[in-house]
Write an enzyme that holds these catalytic residues in place. Structure first.
Site, mmCIF file in Angstrom:
data_model
loop_
_atom_site.group_PDB
_atom_site.id
_atom_site.type_symbol
_atom_site.label_atom_id
_atom_site.label_comp_id
_atom_site.label_asym_id
_atom_site.label_seq_id
_atom_site.Cartn_x
_atom_site.Cartn_y
_atom_site.Cartn_z
ATOM 1 N NE ARG A 114 -0.742 0.093 4.940
ATOM 2 C CZ ARG A 114 -1.396 0.069 6.088
ATOM 3 N NH1 ARG A 114 -2.710 0.053 6.101
ATOM 4 N NH2 ARG A 114 -0.745 0.063 7.226
ATOM 5 C CD GLU A 153 -1.859 4.869 9.460
ATOM 6 O OE1 GLU A 153 -1.096 4.075 8.907
ATOM 7 O OE2 GLU A 153 -2.130 4.813 10.667
ATOM 8 C CD GLU A 316 -6.109 2.762 11.702
ATOM 9 O OE1 GLU A 316 -5.075 2.161 12.072
ATOM 10 O OE2 GLU A 316 -6.352 3.049 10.525
ATOM 11 C CD1 TRP A 324 1.136 -5.344 10.057
ATOM 12 C CD2 TRP A 324 2.449 -4.805 8.328
ATOM 13 N NE1 TRP A 324 0.779 -4.086 9.641
ATOM 14 C CE2 TRP A 324 1.559 -3.727 8.586
ATOM 15 C CE3 TRP A 324 3.352 -4.690 7.272
ATOM 16 C CZ2 TRP A 324 1.571 -2.563 7.811
ATOM 17 C CZ3 TRP A 324 3.360 -3.523 6.516
ATOM 18 C CH2 TRP A 324 2.473 -2.483 6.775
ATOM 19 C CD GLU A 366 -2.786 -4.412 8.764
ATOM 20 O OE1 GLU A 366 -3.986 -4.304 9.022
ATOM 21 O OE2 GLU A 366 -2.000 -3.444 8.669
ATOM 22 C CE1 TYR A 368 -0.406 -15.036 13.003
ATOM 23 C CE2 TYR A 368 1.413 -14.126 11.731
ATOM 24 C CZ TYR A 368 0.628 -15.196 12.102
ATOM 25 O OH TYR A 368 0.868 -16.439 11.581
HETATM 26 C C1 GAL Z 1 -2.452 1.533 10.722
HETATM 27 C C2 GAL Z 1 -3.251 1.492 9.430
HETATM 28 C C3 GAL Z 1 -4.242 0.356 9.410
HETATM 29 C C4 GAL Z 1 -3.590 -0.899 9.857
HETATM 30 C C5 GAL Z 1 -2.987 -0.705 11.225
HETATM 31 C C6 GAL Z 1 -2.309 -1.929 11.782
HETATM 32 O O1 GAL Z 1 -1.259 2.219 10.574
HETATM 33 O O2 GAL Z 1 -3.928 2.691 9.197
HETATM 34 O O3 GAL Z 1 -4.728 0.204 8.085
HETATM 35 O O4 GAL Z 1 -2.614 -1.253 8.936
HETATM 36 O O5 GAL Z 1 -2.017 0.303 11.163
HETATM 37 O O6 GAL Z 1 -1.161 -2.269 11.074
#
Ligand code: GAL
Length: 681
Positions: A114, A153, A316, A324, A366, A368
């Site tokens: 990404r 992000e 978040e 990961w 992801e 994990y």
């Molecule tokens: C953040 C991201 C999410 C997810 C999360 C956990 O940085 O916005 O999409 O990747 O980390 O890795």
């Protein structure tokens, strides 16, 4: 200065991140019902789902999100819709490879991860604008939608750009900024090593693999350029969404990443800023560098985010173990820690806490990165903890919109920050001092705010703080000196550290006695300077019989007339020379410390100025418990956060109401392991 950030939550709100495209539709209704049962009222969706709406170029299909959003209305769930531009579809990057960002050797990144696109590709700008237009025109009027997240992000994963589109845009940026090649050559100091440019098309983004390194002045401009590129890309999306969004709905983006002037982006483009909170990243750090802090260290990031937007939200918030398949091996939050971290967010000013993510993904990189639910979809301890957290959160509704109380301020600016990307001396001082100021503030319970200083900063932005640290303003100009002067003249105390004022805004060193333009304020003269040697005894200074640490670097100061010497070096070849000076400037004063800051010398300075213990009359708490206050309309709310696996004993010196239960408390009180308490005092 116009500030768009007007959105505030009007009650404490809990959310989660949901990916309808990851699950069988048969799960949707039950998922939404279960969320509502726990207290989740808002979800963020869509931010990686470009192909669900544009499966092939120019063909748009809305059935999938129509169905999901209609279900949200039925279930009473509010939605923040994310634009999908962080993950372009395979058809797009395959057909238009010029949209890809490149590594510094010019090799393009590939589909499959990404954030592998670049902001400057005209075709990517066009295709992004088109998908955002399609989504916003269709979904902004939808009754389920309450807000928009732009991309995901910005500048995360990678904050440097080396594609051809970036060089093309950098050339235009340089032309706009300097107008003539002569001016550019002067600013970039190209007489050094025969770098003089004689045509605009000789200019490229820096190519760091070069023998002999890169031009630091050009690099500094390159970071300004990256930031401008990201902000322009954000603006392009915000302008489109603004045409369609309902009044009262908000535009945000999530996360705060490097090489981006988040303050300007938020001020100019967003209604509110949101952040992604993963204190687990702070685990496993060297305990000698950050004793006792670990997950609590994340408060440093929260302080930065609060500076961008005092009433921010958490898009978040970490719910489970994070990693990961390819990296990171973080432990699961222990019982209580998920709520502790979420309460830490609220203490710092967030009135919206959205947990990442609803259910742990069963595929992809992801698997994990644990959400609230595990793969098996059963209720687990995190669900139970969240129900309890929700009750506590709602008990804090009176805190919604309350301001964080700061005892002092830390000035920061992007020019100096970006200079530390290229200048290893500067980086050594600034990273060290900012870290130590943070630790000193944490362990002494002396909360601080970060204030972003710009050429157009007004004295009203600085005036609320009795003390401002500006640790190493290496780059400085007349405009910033003027606002600092106005602040001091009105009665403020400004504290500067070593290596102040020796560069102009291009990063060139000034041919003036140091601290350059700041000398008129400090009334001090740097007559000699040196790194301290790790092999020798640490250098320190005498301050009225106290020992003052003067680590890493020593400016050897000479006071000008009217300046008082507070402390003098006690050892090394400059023993006896001034290490800390103080100059009265009208109603205020300027302190100049010849070294970097340490947690101990910051404590001494805060005590000297009389702001060390703002909560001393309210509470006695051990160093390991964080003490934070938010205030609103004369009401004060005291947050106590225990980061340790044992209970912590505190003493309330005045009666307080424990908001979670309404109970009246005075005297000693025990906060459980990883527990929190919020008192109205
Ligand atoms: C953040 C991201 C999410 C997810 C999360 C956990 O940085 O916005 O999409 O990747 O980390 O890795």
């Amino acid at each position: 200065m116009k500030n768009k950030q007007s959105y505030q939550w009007n009650e404490m709100t809990m959310g989660t991140c949901y990916y309808p495209e990851h699950w069988d539709k048969a799960l949707w209704a039950r998922d939404l019902d279960r969320m509502k049962e726990i207290g989740i009222s808002t979800i963020r969706i869509g931010e990686f789902a470009w192909s669900k709406i544009e499966p092939e170029e120019g063909r748009f299909t809305f059935a999938f999100f129509d169905e999901f959003l209609d279900l949200c209305v039925e279930k009473g769930m509010k939605v923040i819709f994310g634009t999908p531009t962080a993950t372009p579809p395979a058809w797009l990057t395959e057909k238009y490879p010029e949209v890809l960002n490149c590594n510094h050797d010019g090799r393009p990144y590939y589909h499959g991860g990404r954030r592998h696109y670049n902001y400057n590709s005209l075709i990517y700008q066009h295709l992004s604008a088109r998908i955002v237009e399609q989504e916003a025109s269709r979904y902004a009027p939808h009754p389920a939608v309450v807000g928009w997240q732009i991309d995901n992000e910005l500048n995360c994963e990678i904050g440097e750009f080396y594609s051809k589109a970036d060089s093309d845009a950098f050339r235009l940026w340089a032309r706009d900024t300097y107008d003539t090649l002569d001016a550019l050559n002067e600013a970039w100091g190209t007489a050094f090593w025969n770098q003089t440019y004689t045509a605009w098309d000789q200019i490229y983004v820096p190519r760091p693999g070069n023998p002999g390194g890169v031009n630091p002045h050009m690099y500094l401009d390159y970071y300004r350029f990256i930031s401008d590129s990201a902000i322009r890309y954000c603006k392009m999306q915000a302008d489109i969404i603004r045409k369609y969004k309902k009044p009262g709905d908000f535009i945000t983006t999530n996360g705060k990443f490097r090489n981006l002037d988040n303050h300007r982006m938020a001020r100019e483009q967003l209604d509110v800023f949101t952040y992604d909170n993963y204190p687990n990243f702070a685990h496993g750090v060297d305990d000698t560098v950050r004793p006792n802090l670990l997950d609590r260290h994340w408060a440093k990031n929260l302080t930065e985010v609060r500076s961008v937007c005092p009433h921010f939200g958490f898009m978040e918030q970490q719910a489970g173990a994070g990693s990961w398949v390819s990296r990171m091996l973080a432990p699961s939050p222990r019982p209580g820690q998920m709520s502790l971290w979420a309460m830490m967010s609220v203490a710092h000013g967030s009135d919206f806490v959205s947990f990442f993510r609803w259910r742990t993904c069963v595929m992809g990189t992801e698997i994990y990165w644990h959400g609230i639910l595990d793969y098996d979809d059963r209720d687990n301890r995190r669900v139970a903890e969240l129900k309890d957290f929700y009750k506590k959160l709602k008990a804090l509704d009176p805190v919604c919109g309350a301001e964080y109380t700061a005892a002092f301020g830390l000035l920061k600016d992007y020019d100096n920050d970006w200079d530390t990307n290229v200048d290893s001396w500067h980086r050594r001082f600034l990273e060290h001092s900012e870290e130590e100021i943070f630790v000193a503030a944490e362990v002494n319970h002396t909360p601080y705010n970060i204030i972003n200083i710009r050429d157009d900063s007004s004295v009203e932005e600085l005036a609320p703080y009795p003390v401002l640290f500006y640790p190493h303003p290496t780059l400085i100009n007349e405009a910033r000196v003027a606002v600092l002067r106005a602040y001091v003249e009105q009665g403020g105390t400004l504290i500067l550290g070593c290596r102040s004022g020796y560069k102009d805004m291009t990063g060139r060193c000034v041919m003036m006695p140091q601290p350059g333009l700041l000398q008129a304020l400090t009334g001090s003269n740097v007559t000699d300077f040196t790194f301290t040697s790790p092999e020798e005894e640490p250098v320190w200074a005498d301050w009225d019989g106290q020992k003052l640490e003067t680590p890493i670097f020593n400016d050897i100061l000479t006071p000008l007339e009217g300046t008082r010497v507070l402390a003098s070096y006690a050892n090394n070849y400059y023993a006896g020379a001034a290490a800390l000076t103080e100059r009265r400037v009208d109603k205020g004063r300027v302190l100049h410390l010849g070294s970097t800051f340490s947690r101990e010398n910051v404590r001494q300075l805060l005590a000297y100025i009389g702001v060390l213990e703002p909560f001393a009359g309210l509470v006695d708490a051990p160093e390991t418990v964080d003490v934070i206050q938010r205030e609103k309309d004369g009401r004060r709310f005291l947050f106590l956060l225990n980061y340790l696996p044992q209970a912590a004993e505190i003493t309330l010196k005045q009666p307080g109401i424990l908001l979670y239960t309404g109970e009246r408390v005075e005297g000693s009180y025990s906060i459980p392991a990883y527990g929190t308490a919020v008192f109205e005092v």
